[in-house]
Design a protein around this motif. Structure first.
Motif, PDB file in Angstrom:
ATOM      1  N   VAL A 184      44.794  38.358  36.476  1.00 50.41           N
ATOM      2  CA  VAL A 184      43.387  38.494  36.843  1.00 50.41           C
ATOM      3  C   VAL A 184      43.127  37.593  38.033  1.00 50.41           C
ATOM      4  O   VAL A 184      43.543  36.431  38.041  1.00 50.41           O
ATOM      5  N   SER A 185      42.451  38.115  39.035  1.00 50.95           N
ATOM      6  CA  SER A 185      42.055  37.292  40.175  1.00 50.95           C
ATOM      7  C   SER A 185      40.534  37.219  40.209  1.00 50.95           C
ATOM      8  O   SER A 185      39.856  38.248  40.145  1.00 50.95           O
ATOM      9  N   ALA A 186      40.022  35.985  40.283  1.00 50.07           N
ATOM     10  CA  ALA A 186      38.570  35.802  40.226  1.00 50.07           C
ATOM     11  C   ALA A 186      37.859  36.288  41.480  1.00 50.07           C
ATOM     12  O   ALA A 186      36.676  36.599  41.444  1.00 50.07           O
ATOM     13  N   SER A 187      38.566  36.356  42.601  1.00 54.47           N
ATOM     14  CA  SER A 187      37.942  36.777  43.856  1.00 54.47           C
ATOM     15  C   SER A 187      38.994  37.423  44.750  1.00 54.47           C
ATOM     16  O   SER A 187      40.174  37.071  44.684  1.00 54.47           O
ATOM     17  N   PRO A 188      38.570  38.369  45.598  1.00 52.41           N
ATOM     18  CA  PRO A 188      39.521  38.985  46.526  1.00 52.41           C
ATOM     19  C   PRO A 188      40.085  37.965  47.505  1.00 52.41           C
ATOM     20  O   PRO A 188      39.486  36.940  47.778  1.00 52.41           O
ATOM     21  N   MET A 204      52.486  47.144  36.315  1.00 48.93           N
ATOM     22  CA  MET A 204      52.109  46.061  35.421  1.00 48.93           C
ATOM     23  C   MET A 204      50.583  45.939  35.364  1.00 48.93           C
ATOM     24  O   MET A 204      49.893  46.205  36.343  1.00 48.93           O
ATOM     25  N   LYS A 205      50.084  45.512  34.213  1.00 46.87           N
ATOM     26  CA  LYS A 205      48.630  45.451  34.002  1.00 46.87           C
ATOM     27  C   LYS A 205      47.995  44.342  34.840  1.00 46.87           C
ATOM     28  O   LYS A 205      48.435  43.197  34.825  1.00 46.87           O
ATOM     29  N   THR A 206      46.946  44.714  35.564  1.00 47.67           N
ATOM     30  CA  THR A 206      46.229  43.796  36.447  1.00 47.67           C
ATOM     31  C   THR A 206      44.737  44.109  36.353  1.00 47.67           C
ATOM     32  O   THR A 206      44.333  45.245  36.597  1.00 47.67           O
ATOM     33  N   ILE A 207      43.936  43.137  35.987  1.00 51.75           N
ATOM     34  CA  ILE A 207      42.490  43.355  35.864  1.00 51.75           C
ATOM     35  C   ILE A 207      41.803  42.961  37.160  1.00 51.75           C
ATOM     36  O   ILE A 207      41.950  41.832  37.642  1.00 51.75           O
ATOM     37  N   ARG A 208      41.065  43.919  37.726  1.00 47.94           N
ATOM     38  CA  ARG A 208      40.309  43.666  38.955  1.00 47.94           C
ATOM     39  C   ARG A 208      38.824  43.537  38.604  1.00 47.94           C
ATOM     40  O   ARG A 208      38.193  44.523  38.239  1.00 47.94           O
ATOM     41  N   PRO A 209      38.251  42.343  38.678  1.00 45.84           N
ATOM     42  CA  PRO A 209      36.839  42.178  38.326  1.00 45.84           C
ATOM     43  C   PRO A 209      35.928  43.076  39.161  1.00 45.84           C
ATOM     44  O   PRO A 209      36.104  43.207  40.371  1.00 45.84           O
ATOM     45  N   ASN A 210      34.966  43.684  38.495  1.00 40.77           N
ATOM     46  CA  ASN A 210      33.951  44.497  39.161  1.00 40.77           C
ATOM     47  C   ASN A 210      32.872  43.544  39.678  1.00 40.77           C
ATOM     48  O   ASN A 210      31.933  43.199  38.972  1.00 40.77           O
ATOM     49  N   MET A 211      33.032  43.128  40.921  1.00 39.22           N
ATOM     50  CA  MET A 211      32.193  42.060  41.461  1.00 39.22           C
ATOM     51  C   MET A 211      30.719  42.455  41.554  1.00 39.22           C
ATOM     52  O   MET A 211      29.830  41.640  41.309  1.00 39.22           O
ATOM     53  N   VAL A 212      30.446  43.706  41.915  1.00 35.27           N
ATOM     54  CA  VAL A 212      29.054  44.155  42.027  1.00 35.27           C
ATOM     55  C   VAL A 212      28.396  44.145  40.657  1.00 35.27           C
ATOM     56  O   VAL A 212      27.278  43.631  40.482  1.00 35.27           O
ATOM     57  N   ALA A 216      28.805  46.171  28.723  1.00 35.29           N
ATOM     58  CA  ALA A 216      28.848  46.498  30.154  1.00 35.29           C
ATOM     59  C   ALA A 216      30.188  46.093  30.772  1.00 35.29           C
ATOM     60  O   ALA A 216      30.736  46.806  31.617  1.00 35.29           O
ATOM     61  N   MET A 217      30.733  44.945  30.343  1.00 33.25           N
ATOM     62  CA  MET A 217      32.019  44.492  30.874  1.00 33.25           C
ATOM     63  C   MET A 217      33.158  45.419  30.459  1.00 33.25           C
ATOM     64  O   MET A 217      34.015  45.783  31.268  1.00 33.25           O
TER      65      MET A 217
END
Length: 518
Positions: A438-442, A458-466, A485-486
């Motif tokens: 998981v990366s907190a920011s691009p 491989m599993k990678t979670i991309r936070p939906n920043m908007v 919502a998450m």
């Protein structure tokens, strides 16, 4: 007599005051433990910001009381399903090198580890386009981190050359007749062999028209700067596949980075009972276990929340007026007012997803997705703006959080201490061996690992920043609403393959250029 008594009284009074003052001065030296909290604090704690309180206290209280859901956990940790795509790096038949090279190609790469990594891949591709001999790229000293690590300090140069031996000729150093072509030589004057104005994302034709003549006339060409200097579009498929071959196969870290990375991964999978990183035998103790316990799963969290990012975002992070002024001053000093985000309010920036997630916010995201307080979390970061005070809320949510310092002894970290590129290399290695990233920011680390993990499915979670920005603006949202919502907002952001679109980076989106649909 009265006058003499008065003088004696004044003298004694002054002496007592002097003794009190002296005791106040030496008291911290005699009892340093009473002042630990102050002496260990970062200078910025007092000069730049007030220790921030949780900004989402209502959500945080609920998150700290969350229960473990077994079924949800099993789904969360399940490996990424086969998406039908396989790595493809060209024909199995080895290509043949041209009989004659046009000359030597030098490139000078700035930026951090992952920007330089992409530049190395582009350098190999440009050498192929020009039919040139590539000199092992020169890595510039990063002005922010002041790391002077060379290519050979970070990457296994012999492996690099061996993997690419049938693609292009590569040399470690220039022959004596060209030994004058150095970084210092190009820094002192305009030189005929330096290509200074290579456009960003230049085409293959640009290199053939502008660099090839220099090579043919002088036997050498040096390109500086070189970061982001090759297009992602309208290139032959073999050039695209070569870039991926460099990135995913040729660039491996030096043995001591891999050894430390393997040790950290092992300790995350098989946490020791009593041993801690302070033991000098910690490496031997934790890597000689013979599978007596089942391996545990772990998440790597890349938390990019340094001062540069915080200042450039122009967002409010709850540190009060002092922090706002300090970041505004830093922003003006570094970018001289050329920060687009400064034109918008904090609310506008957050609603557009343009604010980096704080440690508290990324902790709430992970908790809402179903990670409980037994989750083993590896924190990959260089410096967090605000230090431990910023991280404390994340640590409360995930008390089993570890990092390089907590997992490895100072003796083990001696070769990477103070070297940002080597520290980042260890984090990259651990990130490629985690169950979930998981990366907190691009950013460049995010882009590099997303692309590499996509290549390996491989599993990678991309936070939906908007979505996150908008939900955090809603101070009345309940935990159940936030959690729902998450979960819904991240169903399709867990490593599902996305095909590259025009102008997008091949290093972040390796399909379809470097992958085929089986």
């Amino acid at each position: 007599m009265m006058r003499l008594n008065f003088q004696r009284h004044c003298y004694q009074l002054l002496r007592r005051k002097a003794m009190c003052g002296f005791f106040v001065l030496i008291f911290p030296l005699i009892f340093p433990c009473l002042f630990t909290a102050f002496t260990h604090a970062s200078p910025s704690t007092f000069s730049e910001w007030n220790v921030p309180k949780p900004r989402h206290l209502r959500l945080l209280r609920s998150a700290l009381q969350r229960e473990r859901l077994t079924g949800e956990q099993s789904d969360l940790w399940a490996p990424l399903a086969d998406q039908g795509w396989r790595p493809y790096l060209g024909s199995v038949n080895a290509p043949s090198l041209p009989q004659k090279s046009e000359g030597y190609l030098q490139v000078f790469l700035d930026g951090g580890l992952n920007q330089q990594r992409m530049g190395i891949c582009d350098a190999v591709a440009v050498a192929k386009i020009l039919n040139a001999t590539l000199v092992i790229p020169h890595l510039e000293v990063n002005p922010v981190w002041q790391d002077s690590s060379s290519f050979m300090d970070i990457f296994d140069v012999d492996h690099f050359m061996n993997v690419l031996k049938d693609e292009i000729p590569i040399i470690k150093e220039l022959p004596d007749e060209f030994s004058w072509s150095t970084r210092e030589y190009y820094a002192t004057a305009i030189r005929a062999t330096r290509i200074k104005r290579a456009p960003v994302h230049a085409s293959a034709n640009w290199y053939l028209e502008n660099v090839l003549p220099v090579l043919q006339s002088n036997g050498i060409a040096a390109i500086s700067p070189f970061s982001h200097r090759l297009s992602f579009d309208n290139l032959p498929s073999e050039i695209q596949q070569l870039r991926c071959k460099v990135n995913f196969k040729a660039l491996v870290f030096v043995p001591h980075i891999r050894a430390l990375g393997d040790a950290l991964v092992h300790r995350l999978r098989y946490p020791p009972g009593q041993s801690r990183a302070s033991s000098t035998d910690y490496l031997r103790e934790t890597t000689n276990q013979n599978g007596k316990q089942n391996p545990q799963k772990f998440v790597v969290l890349h938390l990019r929340f340094d001062k540069d990012m915080a200042a450039h975002s122009a967002c409010d992070f709850g540190g009060g007026k002092a922090e706002k002024l300090a970041l505004a001053k830093y922003r003006q000093t570094i970018w001289q007012g050329r920060v687009l985000n400064s034109q918008f309010t904090d609310k506008e920036l957050r609603s557009q997803g343009r604010c980096p997630l704080t440690p508290e916010e990324v902790g709430l995201l992970l908790a809402a997705l179903g990670f409980d307080n037994n989750t083993r979390l590896y924190l990959a970061s260089h410096k967090v703006y605000g230090g431990e005070a910023r991280i404390s809320t994340l640590r409360k949510l995930f008390p089993l959080m570890e990092d390089k310092k907590s997992l490895a002894s100072s003796a083990e970290r001696v070769h990477i201490k103070g070297k940002a590129s080597l520290l980042a290399a260890v984090d990259y290695y651990v990130g490629m061996h985690s169950d979930i990233f998981v990366s907190a920011s691009p950013g460049n680390m995010h882009n590099a690992l997303v692309g590499h993990r996509t290549f390996e499915n491989m599993k990678t979670i991309r936070p939906n920043m908007v979505l996150l920005g908008q939900l955090f603006l809603n101070k009345n949202i309940s935990w159940s609403q936030f959690r729902q919502a998450m979960v819904e907002g991240h169903q399709n952001r867990q490593g599902q393959l996305r095909l590259r679109k025009p102008k997008q980076s091949i290093y972040t989106y390796p399909a379809p250029d470097c992958m085929c649909h089986a």
